[in-house]
Every structure is written in C-alpha cells, then in structure tokens.
Design a protein around this motif. Structure first.
Motif: not given
Length: 238
Positions: A73-85
C-alpha cells in the motif's frame, strides 16, 4: 507519542537515511528538475526523491513484514500524482494496515535488519545501535498500531490519523498535503509551532492516542512531556 513514532515511523525514517546515502545516483538523472528547498542537502528534486522512495518501498514489499505492515500500500502513496494530496492513499494504506494481523517479532526484526543494512553509517551517526532500534519497535509495535488505528466518532468514524492530517492540511493553507507543501511551509511551522500544534494536535483524537502511548514514554521524561502537553492543550488533555 514516542511509542507511536518509534513503531510505525521507523521504516519511513530509514527511507530518509538511505536517501542520504544515495543522492549521486538519482541526482545525475534528474538534476535538471528544480530542487525543493530543504531537499537540496540530499541533492534530490521532488520527483527524484519520490521516485527513490517508490523504488525502496517496492523493494520492501518483498520483506517478511510486507503483508502485516501492508507495505504494498505504500507504493501507491509514493506514486501519488504530482500536486495531489497524499491523504487519500495514506488513508487506504492505513485502513488496510489496521485490518491486518499484528506483525511477529521475527517479521519486524527481519525487515528492520534489511533496512539497517542500507543505513548502517547513518544509524551509527545517531549514536544508537540497530539492536536498540529494533527492540524499541518490537516492544512498542502493538501500542503504536492501536494509536494509529483509533477512530474519530466526530468525523464519520474516520481514522484519527487521517483527521489529524486533514487538520494539518487546513492549517497549512488548504493546499493538497504533500511533502513539498510541508517543506515549503517549514518556516511557518517553526514560527507558529505552538499555535499550529494547538490547532492540529489538541483534539480528542490526539488525546486518546496520547493516553495509549503514554505508558511507553520513559519514566525520566514523563513529567516533562506531561508538563509540555498540558501547557499546550490544557491539564485535562493528559
């Protein structure tokens, strides 16, 4: 408070330690990107820093504690789209993590040893041993997880950690909460730390979390911590 930090934050703290050991690798590929103030000491742009965390999180997903910590689940955090919360993916990761069985001592020890192998120089600079760090995490894991998984009855039963992050996002001006926004507002945090602390942390959620982890605070510090917390949030908070 300290138990919660030493438990769940250990892996993410190790990510930062390891990043310090490898700035030249990513700096070569992404030097043309603007460097975030505060990350320039690492030689990393926001893009490169996020990419590094993504790669390291991907590596950790194969560790012994991958499932019980919901590391995929942390992979999704680190791959968050730029400027998205980062709050929504953190909420997804934490919700799944809270539903997992507790990690065993062997799982925690194996995973943190893997992290420490890449951070031995940085750990030695802290003046502590890997054995001490691992023991602290093992001793306080369940306590920290309980604190992180508290629910906020005043916010549609959302996770208290998410409620707190939402309050921080609002306190920092309402921009989507990202590492870049936190770094950008670091001077403001320093200048207004007490006011922001009261706004973000003096809540029933944080009070309940503090009550849980207070027992993990070394006795020699307990009066100091109680006094500080009481001065910021009122004597009834503790």
């Amino acid at each position: 408070m300290f138990g919660s930090i030493s438990t769940i934050s250990a892996l993410f703290f190790a990510l930062q330690l390891t990043a310090r050991a490898a700035p030249s690798v990513v700096e070569t590929d992404f030097a043309r990107r603007d460097t975030i103030a505060g990350l320039d000491g690492l030689g990393l742009s926001e893009y490169a820093f996020t990419l590094f965390l993504f790669d390291f999180a991907s590596f950790l997903t194969s560790s012994d504690a991958s499932n019980c910590l919901n590391l995929p689940g942390t992979v999704a955090i680190f791959s968050t789209v730029a400027n998205s919360s980062w709050i929504p993916p953190i909420n997804t990761w934490l919700s799944d993590f809270c539903g997992k069985d507790a990690c065993t001592t062997d799982q925690i020890t194996s995973t943190l040893n893997t992290v420490a192998d890449g951070c031995s120089a940085e750990i030695s600079q802290l003046g502590v041993t890997r054995e001490y760090i691992i023991q602290q995490v093992v001793d306080n894991f369940n306590l920290g997880k309980s604190a992180l998984c508290l629910r906020d009855s005043g916010n549609s039963n959302a996770l208290c950690a998410i409620t707190t992050l939402q309050k921080l996002e609002t306190a920092l001006g309402g921009k989507p909460l990202t590492p870049a926004v936190v770094i950008e507002n670091y001077p403001r945090l320093l200048a207004n730390n007490y006011a922001l602390a009261r706004e973000v942390a003096c809540t029933p959620c944080v009070s309940a979390a503090f009550a849980l982890v207070r027992s993990a605070i070394p006795q020699v510090y307990i009066n100091i911590v109680d006094s500080f917390v009481g001065s910021q949030c009122g004597v009834d908070f503790t």
